[in-house]
Design a protein around this motif. Structure first.
Motif, PDB file in Angstrom:
ATOM      1  N   LYS A   1      27.424  36.033  37.444  1.00  0.00           N
ATOM      2  CA  LYS A   1      27.430  34.720  36.788  1.00  0.00           C
ATOM      3  C   LYS A   1      26.692  33.654  37.595  1.00  0.00           C
ATOM      4  O   LYS A   1      26.503  32.542  37.117  1.00  0.00           O
ATOM      5  CB  LYS A   1      28.867  34.247  36.524  1.00  0.00           C
ATOM      6  CG  LYS A   1      29.644  35.181  35.624  1.00  0.00           C
ATOM      7  CD  LYS A   1      28.976  35.341  34.279  1.00  0.00           C
ATOM      8  CE  LYS A   1      29.739  36.296  33.395  1.00  0.00           C
ATOM      9  NZ  LYS A   1      29.020  36.642  32.186  1.00  0.00           N
ATOM     10  N   VAL A   2      26.289  33.973  38.811  1.00  0.00           N
ATOM     11  CA  VAL A   2      25.541  33.026  39.640  1.00  0.00           C
ATOM     12  C   VAL A   2      24.098  33.028  39.157  1.00  0.00           C
ATOM     13  O   VAL A   2      23.437  34.061  39.155  1.00  0.00           O
ATOM     14  CB  VAL A   2      25.620  33.394  41.137  1.00  0.00           C
ATOM     15  CG1 VAL A   2      24.731  32.480  41.975  1.00  0.00           C
ATOM     16  CG2 VAL A   2      27.073  33.342  41.621  1.00  0.00           C
ATOM     17  N   GLN A   3      23.624  31.858  38.724  1.00  0.00           N
ATOM     18  CA  GLN A   3      22.256  31.748  38.209  1.00  0.00           C
ATOM     19  C   GLN A   3      21.250  31.519  39.336  1.00  0.00           C
ATOM     20  O   GLN A   3      20.205  32.150  39.366  1.00  0.00           O
ATOM     21  CB  GLN A   3      22.165  30.619  37.192  1.00  0.00           C
ATOM     22  CG  GLN A   3      22.956  30.918  35.944  1.00  0.00           C
ATOM     23  CD  GLN A   3      22.971  29.746  35.001  1.00  0.00           C
ATOM     24  OE1 GLN A   3      23.230  28.621  35.386  1.00  0.00           O
ATOM     25  NE2 GLN A   3      22.677  30.023  33.747  1.00  0.00           N
ATOM     26  N   THR A   4      21.545  30.579  40.187  1.00  0.00           N
ATOM     27  CA  THR A   4      20.696  30.315  41.351  1.00  0.00           C
ATOM     28  C   THR A   4      21.595  29.894  42.501  1.00  0.00           C
ATOM     29  O   THR A   4      22.751  29.503  42.291  1.00  0.00           O
ATOM     30  CB  THR A   4      19.660  29.193  41.093  1.00  0.00           C
ATOM     31  OG1 THR A   4      20.355  27.992  40.776  1.00  0.00           O
ATOM     32  CG2 THR A   4      18.698  29.539  39.993  1.00  0.00           C
ATOM     33  N   PHE A   5      21.048  29.964  43.703  1.00  0.00           N
ATOM     34  CA  PHE A   5      21.783  29.474  44.862  1.00  0.00           C
ATOM     35  C   PHE A   5      20.788  29.070  45.930  1.00  0.00           C
ATOM     36  O   PHE A   5      19.632  29.497  45.927  1.00  0.00           O
ATOM     37  CB  PHE A   5      22.773  30.519  45.381  1.00  0.00           C
ATOM     38  CG  PHE A   5      22.152  31.758  45.957  1.00  0.00           C
ATOM     39  CD1 PHE A   5      21.979  31.903  47.322  1.00  0.00           C
ATOM     40  CD2 PHE A   5      21.740  32.795  45.124  1.00  0.00           C
ATOM     41  CE1 PHE A   5      21.411  33.051  47.847  1.00  0.00           C
ATOM     42  CE2 PHE A   5      21.174  33.936  45.636  1.00  0.00           C
ATOM     43  CZ  PHE A   5      21.009  34.072  47.010  1.00  0.00           C
ATOM     44  N   SER A   6      21.229  28.210  46.811  1.00  0.00           N
ATOM     45  CA  SER A   6      20.370  27.779  47.913  1.00  0.00           C
ATOM     46  C   SER A   6      21.212  27.606  49.162  1.00  0.00           C
ATOM     47  O   SER A   6      22.418  27.364  49.088  1.00  0.00           O
ATOM     48  CB  SER A   6      19.655  26.461  47.573  1.00  0.00           C
ATOM     49  OG  SER A   6      20.582  25.395  47.500  1.00  0.00           O
ATOM     50  N   VAL A   7      20.569  27.759  50.304  1.00  0.00           N
ATOM     51  CA  VAL A   7      21.220  27.529  51.583  1.00  0.00           C
ATOM     52  C   VAL A   7      20.391  26.534  52.379  1.00  0.00           C
ATOM     53  O   VAL A   7      19.181  26.442  52.212  1.00  0.00           O
ATOM     54  CB  VAL A   7      21.406  28.832  52.400  1.00  0.00           C
ATOM     55  CG1 VAL A   7      22.316  29.804  51.690  1.00  0.00           C
ATOM     56  CG2 VAL A   7      20.085  29.468  52.736  1.00  0.00           C
ATOM     57  N   GLU A   8      21.068  25.788  53.216  1.00  0.00           N
ATOM     58  CA  GLU A   8      20.409  24.860  54.125  1.00  0.00           C
ATOM     59  C   GLU A   8      20.958  25.142  55.514  1.00  0.00           C
ATOM     60  O   GLU A   8      22.174  25.109  55.727  1.00  0.00           O
ATOM     61  CB  GLU A   8      20.709  23.417  53.724  1.00  0.00           C
ATOM     62  CG  GLU A   8      20.007  22.393  54.586  1.00  0.00           C
ATOM     63  CD  GLU A   8      20.285  20.978  54.113  1.00  0.00           C
ATOM     64  OE1 GLU A   8      20.812  20.187  54.908  1.00  0.00           O
ATOM     65  OE2 GLU A   8      19.967  20.685  52.940  1.00  0.00           O
ATOM     66  N   THR A   9      20.068  25.437  56.440  1.00  0.00           N
ATOM     67  CA  THR A   9      20.496  25.774  57.792  1.00  0.00           C
ATOM     68  C   THR A   9      20.923  24.517  58.546  1.00  0.00           C
ATOM     69  O   THR A   9      20.597  23.398  58.148  1.00  0.00           O
ATOM     70  CB  THR A   9      19.361  26.474  58.566  1.00  0.00           C
ATOM     71  OG1 THR A   9      18.245  25.584  58.652  1.00  0.00           O
ATOM     72  CG2 THR A   9      18.945  27.762  57.878  1.00  0.00           C
ATOM     73  N   ALA A  10      21.634  24.726  59.629  1.00  0.00           N
ATOM     74  CA  ALA A  10      22.055  23.615  60.485  1.00  0.00           C
ATOM     75  C   ALA A  10      20.845  23.088  61.251  1.00  0.00           C
ATOM     76  O   ALA A  10      19.876  23.808  61.493  1.00  0.00           O
ATOM     77  CB  ALA A  10      23.133  24.086  61.457  1.00  0.00           C
ATOM     78  N   GLY A  11      20.923  21.830  61.651  1.00  0.00           N
ATOM     79  CA  GLY A  11      19.853  21.217  62.433  1.00  0.00           C
ATOM     80  C   GLY A  11      20.283  21.013  63.875  1.00  0.00           C
ATOM     81  O   GLY A  11      21.368  21.434  64.297  1.00  0.00           O
ATOM     82  N   ALA A  12      19.440  20.344  64.633  1.00  0.00           N
ATOM     83  CA  ALA A  12      19.726  20.093  66.045  1.00  0.00           C
ATOM     84  C   ALA A  12      20.929  19.161  66.211  1.00  0.00           C
ATOM     85  O   ALA A  12      21.757  19.363  67.095  1.00  0.00           O
ATOM     86  CB  ALA A  12      18.496  19.501  66.728  1.00  0.00           C
ATOM     87  N   PHE A  13      21.026  18.148  65.360  1.00  0.00           N
ATOM     88  CA  PHE A  13      22.115  17.179  65.478  1.00  0.00           C
ATOM     89  C   PHE A  13      23.202  17.381  64.433  1.00  0.00           C
ATOM     90  O   PHE A  13      24.319  16.927  64.598  1.00  0.00           O
ATOM     91  CB  PHE A  13      21.552  15.755  65.389  1.00  0.00           C
ATOM     92  CG  PHE A  13      20.589  15.456  66.502  1.00  0.00           C
ATOM     93  CD1 PHE A  13      21.042  15.276  67.804  1.00  0.00           C
ATOM     94  CD2 PHE A  13      19.236  15.387  66.259  1.00  0.00           C
ATOM     95  CE1 PHE A  13      20.164  15.010  68.835  1.00  0.00           C
ATOM     96  CE2 PHE A  13      18.342  15.121  67.277  1.00  0.00           C
ATOM     97  CZ  PHE A  13      18.803  14.926  68.579  1.00  0.00           C
ATOM     98  N   ASP A  14      22.865  18.020  63.339  1.00  0.00           N
ATOM     99  CA  ASP A  14      23.817  18.304  62.271  1.00  0.00           C
ATOM    100  C   ASP A  14      24.139  19.789  62.331  1.00  0.00           C
ATOM    101  O   ASP A  14      23.360  20.618  61.891  1.00  0.00           O
ATOM    102  CB  ASP A  14      23.214  17.935  60.915  1.00  0.00           C
ATOM    103  CG  ASP A  14      24.167  18.188  59.755  1.00  0.00           C
ATOM    104  OD1 ASP A  14      25.344  18.523  60.004  1.00  0.00           O
ATOM    105  OD2 ASP A  14      23.730  18.057  58.602  1.00  0.00           O
ATOM    106  N   ARG A  15      25.286  20.144  62.886  1.00  0.00           N
ATOM    107  CA  ARG A  15      25.656  21.543  63.102  1.00  0.00           C
ATOM    108  C   ARG A  15      26.174  22.215  61.837  1.00  0.00           C
ATOM    109  O   ARG A  15      26.387  23.410  61.812  1.00  0.00           O
ATOM    110  CB  ARG A  15      26.714  21.650  64.204  1.00  0.00           C
ATOM    111  CG  ARG A  15      26.268  21.119  65.543  1.00  0.00           C
ATOM    112  CD  ARG A  15      25.406  22.081  66.323  1.00  0.00           C
ATOM    113  NE  ARG A  15      26.123  23.312  66.572  1.00  0.00           N
ATOM    114  CZ  ARG A  15      25.555  24.512  66.549  1.00  0.00           C
ATOM    115  NH1 ARG A  15      24.295  24.643  66.295  1.00  0.00           N
ATOM    116  NH2 ARG A  15      26.252  25.598  66.778  1.00  0.00           N
ATOM    117  N   ASP A  16      26.401  21.453  60.775  1.00  0.00           N
ATOM    118  CA  ASP A  16      26.903  22.032  59.535  1.00  0.00           C
ATOM    119  C   ASP A  16      25.749  22.622  58.724  1.00  0.00           C
ATOM    120  O   ASP A  16      24.634  22.116  58.745  1.00  0.00           O
ATOM    121  CB  ASP A  16      27.610  20.983  58.685  1.00  0.00           C
ATOM    122  CG  ASP A  16      28.859  20.427  59.361  1.00  0.00           C
ATOM    123  OD1 ASP A  16      29.312  21.038  60.347  1.00  0.00           O
ATOM    124  OD2 ASP A  16      29.365  19.392  58.907  1.00  0.00           O
TER     125      ASP A  16
END
Length: 125
Positions: free
Chosen positions: A74-89
């Motif tokens: 049922k998942v149509q699309t998905f995306s991920v965003e990696t953590a950055g140098a200052f934003d660890r999330d």
């Protein structure tokens, strides 16, 4: 709180699979394996090789729990965003026609790239 009908951003923390809510083990079908487990304040989100299971703990005592199962089909699309140098999330967004966009922020140094590969295998497979 994981309540997909209200939308919003869900902030999650990875936890070991042995801390998963016990009833979820009884929902798993033959051949289904837990890939990752996350928690928000009281709720949990479990990614298996078959689906996403959300446990929405309700009420003051927490005895009432709503379990939502989303098959990867049922998942149509998905995306991920990696953590950055200052934003660890890192972040994960999935799009499901019956629900819409679900946005997750995952705390800490979670390996979203490896997780993306595993999810891709099941969504695209």
């Amino acid at each position: 709180m994981i309540d997909f009908s209200k939308g919003g951003v869900f902030k999650l923390e990875p936890i070991p699979s042995n801390q998963m809510l016990e009833p979820i083990n009884h929902f798993l079908i033959e051949g289904e394996m837990v890939l990752s487990v996350f928690r928000s304040v009281r709720d949990q989100l479990v990614f298996t090789n078959k689906r996403i299971i959300a446990a929405n703990v309700q009420g003051l005592t927490g005895k009432k729990v709503d379990y939502t199962s989303i098959p990867y089909s049922k998942v149509q699309t998905f995306s991920v965003e990696t953590a950055g140098a200052f934003d660890r999330d890192c972040e994960l967004e999935i799009y499901i026609s019956s629900i819409g966009k679900i946005h997750f922020e995952i705390k800490g140094g979670f390996d979203i790239v490896t997780f993306n590969k595993a999810i891709s295998k099941y969504v695209l497979g």
